[in-house]
Write an enzyme that holds these catalytic residues in place. Sequence first.
Site, mmCIF file in Angstrom:
data_model
loop_
_atom_site.group_PDB
_atom_site.id
_atom_site.type_symbol
_atom_site.label_atom_id
_atom_site.label_comp_id
_atom_site.label_asym_id
_atom_site.label_seq_id
_atom_site.Cartn_x
_atom_site.Cartn_y
_atom_site.Cartn_z
ATOM 1 N N HIS A 106 0.846 -1.208 0.000
ATOM 2 C CA HIS A 106 0.000 0.000 0.000
ATOM 3 C C HIS A 106 0.868 1.240 0.000
ATOM 4 O O HIS A 106 2.084 1.152 0.139
ATOM 5 C CB HIS A 106 -1.013 -0.029 1.148
ATOM 6 C CG HIS A 106 -0.430 0.134 2.520
ATOM 7 N ND1 HIS A 106 0.364 -0.813 3.111
ATOM 8 C CD2 HIS A 106 -0.534 1.143 3.438
ATOM 9 C CE1 HIS A 106 0.714 -0.415 4.330
ATOM 10 N NE2 HIS A 106 0.188 0.784 4.550
ATOM 11 N N ASP A 118 5.818 4.945 5.101
ATOM 12 C CA ASP A 118 6.679 4.001 5.821
ATOM 13 C C ASP A 118 6.764 2.643 5.114
ATOM 14 O O ASP A 118 7.434 1.726 5.599
ATOM 15 C CB ASP A 118 6.233 3.837 7.291
ATOM 16 C CG ASP A 118 4.839 3.232 7.440
ATOM 17 O OD1 ASP A 118 3.911 3.696 6.755
ATOM 18 O OD2 ASP A 118 4.689 2.289 8.247
ATOM 19 N N HIS A 119 6.099 2.525 3.949
ATOM 20 C CA HIS A 119 6.155 1.289 3.155
ATOM 21 C C HIS A 119 6.787 1.503 1.780
ATOM 22 O O HIS A 119 7.176 0.543 1.136
ATOM 23 C CB HIS A 119 4.750 0.687 3.009
ATOM 24 C CG HIS A 119 4.157 0.310 4.334
ATOM 25 N ND1 HIS A 119 3.937 -0.987 4.717
ATOM 26 C CD2 HIS A 119 3.781 1.076 5.390
ATOM 27 C CE1 HIS A 119 3.451 -1.006 5.949
ATOM 28 N NE2 HIS A 119 3.344 0.233 6.375
ATOM 29 N N HIS A 129 -7.493 -0.733 5.481
ATOM 30 C CA HIS A 129 -6.485 0.202 6.002
ATOM 31 C C HIS A 129 -6.293 1.326 4.977
ATOM 32 O O HIS A 129 -6.366 2.506 5.301
ATOM 33 C CB HIS A 129 -5.188 -0.562 6.255
ATOM 34 C CG HIS A 129 -4.042 0.276 6.714
ATOM 35 N ND1 HIS A 129 -4.015 0.907 7.931
ATOM 36 C CD2 HIS A 129 -2.862 0.594 6.111
ATOM 37 C CE1 HIS A 129 -2.864 1.576 8.055
ATOM 38 N NE2 HIS A 129 -2.157 1.402 6.956
ATOM 39 N N ASP A 177 -0.197 -3.701 6.334
ATOM 40 C CA ASP A 177 -0.839 -3.170 7.546
ATOM 41 C C ASP A 177 -2.295 -3.619 7.655
ATOM 42 O O ASP A 177 -3.114 -2.929 8.268
ATOM 43 C CB ASP A 177 -0.792 -1.633 7.552
ATOM 44 C CG ASP A 177 0.588 -1.081 7.867
ATOM 45 O OD1 ASP A 177 1.495 -1.878 8.161
ATOM 46 O OD2 ASP A 177 0.750 0.155 7.804
ATOM 47 N N HIS A 184 4.543 -4.343 11.101
ATOM 48 C CA HIS A 184 4.866 -3.581 12.329
ATOM 49 C C HIS A 184 4.960 -4.515 13.534
ATOM 50 O O HIS A 184 4.211 -5.487 13.635
ATOM 51 C CB HIS A 184 3.805 -2.517 12.628
ATOM 52 C CG HIS A 184 3.800 -1.375 11.664
ATOM 53 N ND1 HIS A 184 4.602 -0.261 11.818
ATOM 54 C CD2 HIS A 184 3.090 -1.175 10.532
ATOM 55 C CE1 HIS A 184 4.379 0.582 10.814
ATOM 56 N NE2 HIS A 184 3.463 0.052 10.015
ATOM 57 N N HIS A 228 1.421 4.005 1.884
ATOM 58 C CA HIS A 228 1.941 4.817 2.987
ATOM 59 C C HIS A 228 3.466 4.956 2.934
ATOM 60 O O HIS A 228 4.180 4.024 2.559
ATOM 61 C CB HIS A 228 1.497 4.241 4.330
ATOM 62 C CG HIS A 228 0.046 4.492 4.619
ATOM 63 N ND1 HIS A 228 -0.689 3.735 5.501
ATOM 64 C CD2 HIS A 228 -0.806 5.442 4.125
ATOM 65 C CE1 HIS A 228 -1.935 4.206 5.539
ATOM 66 N NE2 HIS A 228 -2.034 5.232 4.708
#
Length: 255
Positions: free
Chosen positions: A52, A56-57, A108, A130, A168, A54
């Site tokens: 996805h 942090d990915h 998400h 996530d 995570h 985001h």
Amino acid sequence: MNLLALPAFSDNYIWLLHDGRNALVVDPGDAQPVLHALEQSALHLDAILVTHHHADHVGGVDVLRESTGARVWGPATERIPKPVRRLKEGDSVNELGLGFKVIDVPGHTAGHIAFYCDAVNGSPLLFCGDTLFSGGCGRLFEGTPAQMLASLDALSALPANTQVCCTHEYTLANLKFACAVEPDNADLKAYRAWCVAQRADNKPTLPSTIGRERQINPFLRTRSPGVVAQAVARHASPQDEVAVFAAIREWKNNF
Ligand code: ZN
Ligand code: FE
């Protein structure tokens, strides 16, 4: 095959799968830990799988692509650093001699996908981003409770021995909440004790398995009587499984 969880930021894992020569990574939010691991084991990065959009990915995607030439695979409908090969439910990806099936798991984010391979070292493997965490699930930033429940149902239906690679290390906080939802769940208590010991040793609690998550994760247990009762105490109708799921998710948001 070797499966490594590379720690990134404060609580992300970047999963790296390799056969001693070639590698793939999943959701590299940061390039540095990946470049370090590639260099240490003299690996070539063949592919980057993205679940996805985001930051942090995807934050490390451009640097990794430019420095290794890796192919980038990602969801059909999300903004991912280009060029990206776009995937949706039912598509498959072949990398490292393995076939990964794409599962749409909106909730998400609207276009979130997961990657499932039916045999890596003899057991199935899931990269779920996530969507599913050990003892928990992702927050609903873009999707509805109905979508997230359907996505979690699809993952819960995978074989019990599926290794679950979440992105995570949220397990201890999730299990604290899970114990509030199901104080009498003995499997949950035993698993929580094991996770506390893992973290005290600075070891990951992951990968989990689908079978274990079915036993301990309240978000995969929203049809079990104890969890339904908690949702009913928060004004959900026991007949409405989406409302039950939404009530538990809402409780976790404020826990
Ligand atoms: Zn995310
Ligand atoms: Fe994340």
